[in-house]
Write an enzyme that holds these catalytic residues in place. Structure first.
Site, PDB file in Angstrom:
ATOM      1  CB  SER A 158      67.608   3.480   9.960  1.00 52.55           C
ATOM      2  OG  SER A 158      66.736   4.560   9.699  1.00 52.55           O
ATOM      3  CE1 TYR A 183      69.654   4.647   5.038  1.00 56.72           C
ATOM      4  CE2 TYR A 183      67.429   5.180   5.757  1.00 56.72           C
ATOM      5  CZ  TYR A 183      68.775   5.051   6.034  1.00 56.72           C
ATOM      6  OH  TYR A 183      69.251   5.328   7.299  1.00 56.72           O
TER       7      TYR A 183
END
Length: 316
Positions: A158, A183
């Site tokens: 991502s 994350y």
């Protein structure tokens, strides 16, 4: 830093869909494995691959929910797998290998994002454990089927990787937790995993890719309060999408499907993709991949650490 991160002129882009990149590609007789292939981007990925003729195996933490979501898609099978539980990874892998089948393409798509501090296994931080270590163990345990199939393995990262490099001195956030930094580390780990897997597997015919699928509103955001998404400019107060750069699920699935199937990537591997194209290196807010997320030395170091943590390594 010398890098293969240069555009190849694919002819696809931000608005391309999974069906677009599969135009003219026949996956009949191919077996695809898609983690999280029953929700969000994973569901659209499964649909597109099955439509192109592939038989799709969907390992799912919630198999009954997966069967319901996939009920109208032919040529799909569901099995149980919890990536946060290494015993579950072992059990699934043993069941699959016992079937005697090989894997032609594997898309490690399942993820958690920005969840409250959660500990799994021996106290591991949940995002690093689920997004990275679970997939690391899965690929290494499935390696006999992957190498026999000469598979492409796609590790879904991502743009969130920009939030953090690997925190070598505190991988598990024992000194204070931040959901977005965690994350970011997990998504950087996804990218580095593909770099090292490609280096280890390419002589055996296995190539690996990593990617940013784009911004898409999916169940991945389930841990985010509405106020936070409003503050980011993603949605309005009523929950309607605001960001014009966001993709539909069909567009969001395109890059991982392209990575797994495109003849344009023959002979390539170990690269970070976005918008159905090889991404350029970026050190600012421009699109692209941070150098640390594709650094071969970091990738090799992370592989060693991950093998020590999981006790699994197909190459040593």
């Amino acid at each position: 830093m010398s890098t293969p991160q240069h555009k190849i002129g694919s002819g696809f882009g931000h608005d391309s869909t999974a069906d677009d990149v599969l135009q003219g590609i026949d996956l009949s007789g191919k077996l695809a494995l898609v983690t999280g292939g029953y929700s969000g981007l994973g569901l659209e990925t499964t649909r597109a691959l099955a439509k192109a003729g592939a038989h799709v195996v969907v390992p799912a933490r919630r198999p009954e929910a997966a069967k319901e979501a996939l009920a109208d898609i032919a040529n799909v099978e569901v099995d149980e797998l919890d990536l946060a539980d290494l015993e579950s990874v072992r059990s699934f892998s043993e069941r699959f290998l016992a079937s005697g089948r090989t894997i032609d393409l594997q898309i490690d798509n399942a993820a958690v994002m920005a969840c409250p501090e959660t500990r799994v296994g021996p106290g591991w931080e949940a995002q690093f454990a689920t997004n990275h270590l679970g997939h690391f163990a899965l690929v290494n345990r499935l390696w006999p089927a992957i190498v026999d199939g000469g598979a492409r393995v796609v590790s879904v990262s991502s743009s969130g990787h920009r939030r953090s490099d690997i925190r070598w001195d505190d991988l598990q956030f024992s000194q204070g937790y931040d959901k977005w930094t965690a994350y970011g580390q997990a998504k950087t780990a996804n990218a580095l995993f593909a770099v090292q897997l490609d280096a280890l597997g390419k002589d055996a015919g296995v190539r690996a890719f990593t990617l940013h699928p784009g911004g898409i509103l999916t169940p991945l955001q389930r841990h985010l309060p509405r106020e936070e998404m409003v503050a980011f400019g993603w949605i309005d107060e009523q929950g309607n999408p605001l960001n014009p750069g966001f993709k539909t699920p069909e567009q969001g699935a395109a890059t991982q499907v392209w990575a797994a199937t495109s003849p344009q990537l023959e002979g390539e591997g170990g690269v970070f993709l976005e918008d159905c194209e090889v991404a350029e290196l970026s050190t600012d807010d421009a699109p692209g991949v941070r150098p640390y997320a594709v650094d071969p030395a970091s990738a090799a170091r992370l592989w060693t650490v991950s093998a020590e943590l999981t006790g699994v390594n197909a190459f040593g």
